[in-house]
Design a protein around this motif. Structure first.
Motif, PDB file in Angstrom:
ATOM      1  N   TYR A 118     -14.066  18.151  19.292  1.00  9.32           N
ATOM      2  CA  TYR A 118     -14.205  17.782  20.708  1.00  9.32           C
ATOM      3  C   TYR A 118     -14.789  18.949  21.498  1.00  9.32           C
ATOM      4  N   ASP A 167     -16.262  19.562  25.563  1.00  7.27           N
ATOM      5  CA  ASP A 167     -16.354  18.990  26.907  1.00  7.27           C
ATOM      6  C   ASP A 167     -17.767  19.176  27.471  1.00  7.27           C
ATOM      7  N   ASN A 213     -18.325  14.176  19.617  1.00  8.46           N
ATOM      8  CA  ASN A 213     -16.988  13.972  20.187  1.00  8.46           C
ATOM      9  C   ASN A 213     -16.937  14.639  21.555  1.00  8.46           C
ATOM     10  N   GLY A 239     -15.632  12.831  24.419  1.00  7.32           N
ATOM     11  CA  GLY A 239     -14.752  12.090  25.312  1.00  7.32           C
ATOM     12  C   GLY A 239     -15.444  10.900  25.957  1.00  7.32           C
ATOM     13  N   TYR A 240     -16.690  10.656  25.574  1.00  6.63           N
ATOM     14  CA  TYR A 240     -17.466   9.528  26.101  1.00  6.63           C
ATOM     15  C   TYR A 240     -17.893   8.647  24.930  1.00  6.63           C
TER      16      TYR A 240
END
Length: 641
Positions: free
Chosen positions: A25, A27, A53, A55-56
């Protein structure tokens, strides 16, 4: 080569070992940019990165054209010069006299080829419209915030489509888009851009302006949107020529007057209302390596978002060079050499845009020289050519040396250079992002004639003896406390140029200091002194030149000093000082704000340091921002003067 879609390009990169998938992940708020900054400054631009990865619902592709090899892959060529040679061949064929019927018949295959490059509007929907969102929410896209003092998240690779309301001619450009609301962004149209002219025409008609933004698809679309084409040349004709296949377009769903590539990954449809109040957009960490100043720009209202089912969100970051945009600029440098030669400057042999000059700031042109004053002729032609009007420093040389060998080039150019007679100053349009101008978009330019001089170009007042300077840097710093560093390395390479770091403390400080330094013992033979801010390490030549080029207005900031020749008292020598320091109201009567350079914040650097081992990116790379943090003024994006 025509890529069927962005994933086709991704697959091609991966098979060539040019892509890294990151499943950890990450950001899109600051973190992707920090990782990309480290990778893009790696040797040869590192690898393309696919963040899976975020978060969308959509992965993020970045640095996809961030090396010479990947730029060639994007355009489907082995070498960028291959495109220039093909264009030159077309120009020669079209301009060749057609004397017989056979000559004219020989043209038919090429004319057919021209037709095959023209974009075509197809009926029905395209793959870019497999999913239609009529209640659009930009918050569903992984739009990145790149730098800590940015005004917000920005769409950084938008291919923006507009049309002239009177002629219907299309423009495809690239202008950043700050996201303000789920269905509203800014539209960063500079005054010189074609889309801004279209908007002006809509305002005259008091008519709502349809706009569509494409993301992804064949990477040629992205490149073509950045290309400095003449105003009425369709960017999709260039795209068709590069990919050897016409671009297929479909009408937008809510803005049917605008057509977009059928194979794009995303399309953001909307409009700009001419009479609506502008919005305060920015600041933004820009390609100059500085935060561009906030200003008022039109609002873009989103009416729909459409996308492919397997869409990938393409992005880029800009900042302190080198970044991905340097390779896009390299493609333009090579591709547009042929049109410049064939239409504007027939004597041009080669052209180079060093990365430290961030495109417009520094351009080197090599010419075949046949007569006196030819460098000035080239200077005027190039400053009148499209986006070359934004050029700040133009160095013209001849075929005495290769322009890609910077050391040999500097030795050659300086050998026969008289800074009093061979450096020319002018003023004119400048990039709106150039913060050194006293007035936005209008400033000074400089041309250095580094060609071998003919008798008519020499001034008999000046001693042409090649003096060997013997500069004692420690003695200069002891004698002048404001001098915080002196780079004499160029002198050791027979390049008579000094770089001096100075801490200014009064008005006209550099202007008063320069003649005193020139008069010092051992300085005879130094032809140019580049002054930089005291926070800049003058021994770090690439960084010092980058800062210098950004902070200089050549016409305003030059100081020419003459001194009697030590060999013949009837003759003089000259040294040109160029003030590339920060300009302030206090010391320089500079009335505009001055921006900061762009660096990541400590918290983001720490986060990426801690997760680096999980990113599949190889040995640890420290943050490039660490090198520049001591050069930040306060903690804001802009210094209010």
């Amino acid at each position: 080569m025509a890529y069927k879609h962005l994933r086709h390009f991704i697959d091609t990169l991966e098979k060539a070992g040019e892509l890294v998938r990151i499943s950890t992940y990450v950001d899109p708020h600051l973190e992707i940019a920090e990782i990309t900054d480290r990778i893009s400054k790696s040797p040869d631009g590192g690898k393309a990165l696919l963040f899976e990865n975020t978060g969308y619902d959509f992965p993020v592709l970045i640095n996809s054209m961030g090396s010479y090899r990947r730029m060639c892959m994007a355009l489907g060529v082995q070498e960028l010069d291959d495109v220039a040679r093909e264009i030159e061949g077309l120009f020669k064929m079209l301009s060749k006299p057609k004397e017989s019927i056979l000559d004219k018949l020989a043209m038919l295959p090429k004319l057919s080829q021209f037709a095959s490059w023209m974009p075509r509007v197809i009926s029905g929907r395209g793959a870019c419209q497999e999913v239609v969102i009529n209640n659009p929410d930009l918050g569903k896209l992984p739009v990145m915030t790149c730098w800590p003092k940015d005004g917000g998240p920005f769409i950084t690779l938008p291919v923006i489509h507009t049309k002239d309301p009177n002629t219907g001619s299309r423009n495809v450009g690239m202008y950043r888009m700050q996201v303000f609301e789920k269905d509203m962004t800014g539209m960063h149209w500079h005054m010189h851009k074609v889309s801004a002219k279209h908007f002006s025409e809509y305002k005259k008609l008091n008519k709502r302006m349809p706009v569509a933004v494409a993301l992804g698809g064949d990477p040629v679309y992205t490149y073509s949107a950045t290309a400095p084409l003449p105003e009425n040349v369709d960017e999709y004709m260039l795209a068709g020529f590069l990919r050897k296949k016409k671009v297929e377009l479909v009408k937008c769903i809510t803005q049917p007057d605008i057509e977009v590539p059928a194979d794009a990954d995303f399309v953001i449809e909307g409009y700009v209302e001419p009479g609506e109040e502008l919005i305060w957009e920015g600041p933004f960490g820009d390609h100059t390596g500085y935060y561009s100043l906030a200003d008022w720009y039109p609002r873009f209202h989103v009416t729909a978002i459409t996308h492919r089912k397997d869409a990938v969100y393409p992005s880029t970051i800009v900042g302190i060079p080198p970044q991905e945009d340097a390779w896009i600029g390299k493609a333009t440098e090579r591709i547009f050499l042929a049109p410049i030669k064939m239409t504007l400057v027939p004597e041009i042999v080669d052209m180079e845009m060093p990365v430290e000059g961030v495109f417009h700031n520094l351009v080197i042109a090599q010419i075949h020289k046949d007569y006196p004053g030819q460098a000035q002729k080239v200077m005027n032609a190039m400053w009148g050519a499209g986006q070359m009007m934004f050029n700040k420093i133009l160095a013209v040389t001849d075929t005495g040396t290769k322009i890609t060998d910077y050391k040999a080039l500097a030795q050659y150019a300086f050998k026969d250079l008289n800074p009093a007679t061979d450096v020319y100053f002018s003023q004119g349009p400048m990039d709106v992002l150039d913060h050194s101008c006293s007035r936005m978009g209008f400033g000074g330019k400089m041309c250095i004639d580094g060609t071998g001089k003919l008798p008519e170009e020499r001034d008999d007042r000046f001693d042409r003896t090649v003096f060997k300077p013997n500069v004692n840097a420690a003695a200069l710093q002891a004698a002048y406390p404001e001098v915080k560093g002196v780079n004499t390395a160029l002198l050791q390479m027979d390049i008579p140029c000094l770089i001096v770091a100075i801490e200014k403390s009064r008005r006209n400080h550099v202007r008063e200091l320069h003649p005193r330094l020139v008069a010092e013992q051992g300085m005879e033979g130094v032809k140019m002194i580049l002054y930089v801010e005291h926070t800049v390490d003058p021994q770090d030549l690439p960084s010092a030149l980058w800062r210098f080029c950004n902070n200089l207005d050549p016409k305003r900031d030059n100081i020419l000093t003459e001194r009697p020749s030590g060999k013949d008292p009837h003759l003089v020598t000259a040294c040109l000082g160029l003030d590339g320091t920060i300009k302030t109201k206090e010391h320089d009567d500079f009335q505009r704000d001055w921006p900061n350079i762009i660096v990541a914040d400590d918290a983001t650097i720490k986060k990426i340091d801690e997760k680096w081992s999980a990113l599949n990116l190889g040995p640890f790379i420290p943050s490039p921002s660490l090198k520049y943090k001591q050069q930040i003024y306060g903690d804001g994006a802009v210094v209010a003067l």
